[in-house]
Design a protein around this motif. Structure first.
Motif, short mmCIF file in Angstrom:
data_model
loop_
_atom_site.label_atom_id
_atom_site.label_comp_id
_atom_site.label_asym_id
_atom_site.label_seq_id
_atom_site.Cartn_x
_atom_site.Cartn_y
_atom_site.Cartn_z
N VAL A 302 8.89 -11.00 -10.30
CA VAL A 302 8.42 -10.40 -9.06
C VAL A 302 7.00 -9.93 -9.36
O VAL A 302 6.80 -9.00 -10.14
N THR A 303 6.02 -10.59 -8.79
CA THR A 303 4.63 -10.29 -9.13
C THR A 303 3.94 -9.53 -7.99
O THR A 303 4.28 -9.71 -6.82
N TYR A 304 2.97 -8.72 -8.37
CA TYR A 304 2.21 -7.95 -7.40
C TYR A 304 0.72 -8.13 -7.64
O TYR A 304 0.23 -7.92 -8.74
N ARG A 305 0.03 -8.55 -6.58
CA ARG A 305 -1.43 -8.45 -6.58
C ARG A 305 -1.74 -7.02 -6.15
O ARG A 305 -1.65 -6.67 -4.95
N ALA A 306 -2.06 -6.17 -7.13
CA ALA A 306 -2.28 -4.75 -6.86
C ALA A 306 -3.74 -4.35 -7.02
O ALA A 306 -4.12 -3.25 -6.60
N ALA A 307 -4.55 -5.21 -7.64
CA ALA A 307 -5.96 -4.88 -7.88
C ALA A 307 -6.75 -6.17 -8.01
O ALA A 307 -6.18 -7.25 -8.20
N GLY A 314 -11.22 1.95 -8.38
CA GLY A 314 -11.52 2.25 -6.99
C GLY A 314 -10.29 2.68 -6.22
O GLY A 314 -9.16 2.58 -6.70
N TYR A 315 -10.50 3.15 -5.01
CA TYR A 315 -9.41 3.66 -4.19
C TYR A 315 -8.31 2.62 -3.99
O TYR A 315 -7.13 2.91 -4.17
N HIS A 316 -8.68 1.44 -3.57
CA HIS A 316 -7.67 0.44 -3.24
C HIS A 316 -6.97 -0.10 -4.49
O HIS A 316 -5.80 -0.48 -4.43
N GLU A 317 -7.67 -0.15 -5.63
CA GLU A 317 -7.04 -0.56 -6.88
C GLU A 317 -5.95 0.44 -7.28
O GLU A 317 -4.82 0.06 -7.61
N GLN A 318 -6.30 1.71 -7.24
CA GLN A 318 -5.35 2.74 -7.66
C GLN A 318 -4.21 2.87 -6.68
O GLN A 318 -3.05 3.06 -7.07
N ILE A 350 -1.05 7.15 -9.71
CA ILE A 350 -0.43 6.13 -10.56
C ILE A 350 0.59 6.76 -11.49
O ILE A 350 1.67 6.20 -11.72
N GLU A 351 0.26 7.93 -12.02
CA GLU A 351 1.20 8.65 -12.88
C GLU A 351 2.50 8.93 -12.12
O GLU A 351 3.60 8.75 -12.66
N ASP A 352 2.38 9.34 -10.86
CA ASP A 352 3.57 9.56 -10.05
C ASP A 352 4.36 8.27 -9.86
O ASP A 352 5.59 8.27 -9.90
N GLY A 353 3.64 7.17 -9.61
CA GLY A 353 4.30 5.88 -9.42
C GLY A 353 5.06 5.44 -10.65
O GLY A 353 6.18 4.92 -10.56
#
Length: 499
Positions: A302-307, A314-318, A350-353
């Motif tokens: 299961v892959t994610y394009r996250a950045a 940047g905001y959207h990367e994080q 990200i730490e929360d995630g």
């Protein structure tokens, strides 16, 4: 500077329990000593100096003025973690705390519209617009605030702009590249039905381990730049050759925009190349097309394009990475998460995630860091240093304690993977395009490969818990039971791990 400030209010057992009259009457007690924000150059200099002297930088331990300056210089967007837990479902008063935060922002900012940029449905985390230093000061003194930090301050981008040597390589080495390279015959062996097993597989006894486990029944989540839509072996031919009965699911949670208010994900397709390489290293099919095979060739992905690339700056990367971790945490099919991206200081959301995914039983592998001169500036990167993750780095062939030329090491490292030969060759992987190959190195490929190893161990023992899988991996490694101070348990003997 803090000694010149009066506390906004006395400690409260919960933010919602604080008296609103106290809040209203305390506005005059906020004394701003430094009224002008620091420049981006000054902010970066303070960050760099802290890392050099203390080994690590944290917004939590920074002054109000520094935090506000970075918020101001980062599109005036702040990320707030609140409540007694990161998990919204575990805190009954989450909504009340969130409303109290917004009241304080309204009080000091003097506005009610365009304040909330996002409010996470699973985490006690929100992104808000803040312009005034007094607002930052007031919020940081609230009992229900776990952290307040800039949500769009671009440290690496600024370092490049100023020509800073500290992060030059970290930022420019985005990990991207769509090129391909023919493989040297000495860097692989051919296995049935006609796949190329990378040289590192023999060093870790991976091909021998396939007699006991191929990763079947285990799903790996990969958080990266996505997977190429041009590589059929990571698409319609994912079950080619001896790979069968598995799936690859591609997701996109990245907004390709420099503007924080932009919305709309740009899809799951890799536009960088890095994510494609990681998916290949972990689970490329044992194909009949003369192409490289992955470690767990029967595991699902299961892959994610996250950045957009490996630098989470940047905001959207994080935001994308946070979202990927929470969604993978909620995916009951996923047992393992691999991420070969990071930052040199912590990012609260990200730490929360990561903590959220960990609380759901996921086994998480993160890259310890890859760069050139930057290695001398920072040790193991975030989030690999977190106790909820397994930090992986790459080492040279036939060693467990000689890091690759561009790899990081440190006390947080848990395992190593051999990925650099004396010839300079790294790990053969599928290229971005059909019928083409490439090499990939650093702690990135070490991490994805180790995630594949974990899939082999878990597939052999499907009833095991995360901790049992980890224990077996440690027991099968070079330095067990006494981990090395900079390289953890070292290289894993995968055959031993699955027997």
């Amino acid at each position: 500077m803090k000694k010149n400030l009066f506390y906004l209010f006395m400690l409260c057992s919960a933010v919602a329990a604080c008296n609103r009259d106290d809040l209203q009457n305390s506005a005059a007690n906020i004394e701003v000593v430094q009224k002008d924000p620091l420049t981006s150059r000054q902010i970066n200099e303070k960050i760099n100096e802290t890392i050099r002297t203390k080994g690590r930088f944290s917004w939590k331990e920074s002054s109000d003025h520094l935090v506000w300056s970075a918020v101001f210089q980062g599109n005036k967007i702040a990320s707030i973690g609140f409540g007694s837990s990161f998990d919204r479902s575990l805190t009954a008063d989450s909504k009340a705390v969130e409303e109290e935060i917004l009241k304080v922002i309204q009080q000091y900012e003097g506005k009610t519209d365009r304040v909330v940029l996002s409010s996470d449905p699973y985490l006690n985390q929100m992104d808000v617009v803040i312009e005034k230093q007094e607002t930052v000061m007031a919020l940081r003194r609230m009992a229900g605030i776990r952290y307040l930090e800039p949500a769009d301050y671009r440290y690496f981008e600024n370092e490049q702009k100023f020509g800073g040597g500290a992060a030059k390589s970290g930022s420019s080495s985005s990990g991207c590249g769509l090129e391909s390279m023919a493989l040297n015959a000495s860097d692989y062996t051919t296995v049935s039905p006609n796949a190329k097993a990378p040289w590192s597989f023999a060093r870790h006894n991976i091909t021998g381990a396939w007699n006991y486990s191929t990763g079947a029944g285990v799903t790996i989540g990969i958080i990266d730049s996505g997977v190429s839509s041009e590589q059929a072996l990571l698409g319609s031919s994912f079950n080619n050759g001896l790979s069968s009965g598995r799936t690859i699911t591609k997701n996109g949670v990245y907004v390709d925009s420099a503007w924080p208010w932009s919305s709309g994900y740009d899809g799951s397709a890799d536009k960088c190349g890095h994510g494609t390489s990681m998916a290949s290293a972990a689970a490329a099919p044992r194909n009949n097309q003369g192409q490289p095979v992955g470690v767990a060739y029967n595991a699902s992905l299961v892959t994610y394009r996250a950045a957009s690339n490996v630098v989470l700056d940047g905001y959207h990367e994080q935001n994308g990475v946070k979202t990927a971790f929470t969604e993978l945490g909620n995916n009951t099919k996923v047992k393992i998460i691999s991420m070969s991206m990071g930052h040199i200081f912590s990012v609260g959301k990200i730490e929360d995630g990561v903590k959220y995914a960990y609380s759901k039983g996921k086994l998480i592998f993160c890259a310890g860091g890859t760069s050139t001169s930057f290695t001398n500036f920072a040790g193991v990167i975030f989030p690999a240093w977190m106790p909820e993750t397994q930090a992986i780095t790459g080492v040279k062939e036939n060693t467990s304690n000689q890091k690759c030329d561009i790899c990081h090491s440190g006390s947080e490292i848990d395992f190593t993977y051999q990925m650099e030969r004396a010839s300079g060759s790294n790990i053969p992987v599928l290229s971005y395009y059909n019928g083409q190959t490439d090499y990939v190195g650093g702690s990135s490929v070490a991490t994805a490969s180790t995630a594949g190893i974990a899939a082999l161990v878990w597939a052999k023992n499907p009833s095991w818990t995360r901790d049992q899988v980890l224990t077996k991996m440690r027991q099968s490694s070079t330095y067990y039971p006494n981990p090395n101070s900079d390289y953890g348990y070292g290289n894993i003997n995968v055959l031993k791990a699955v027997q």
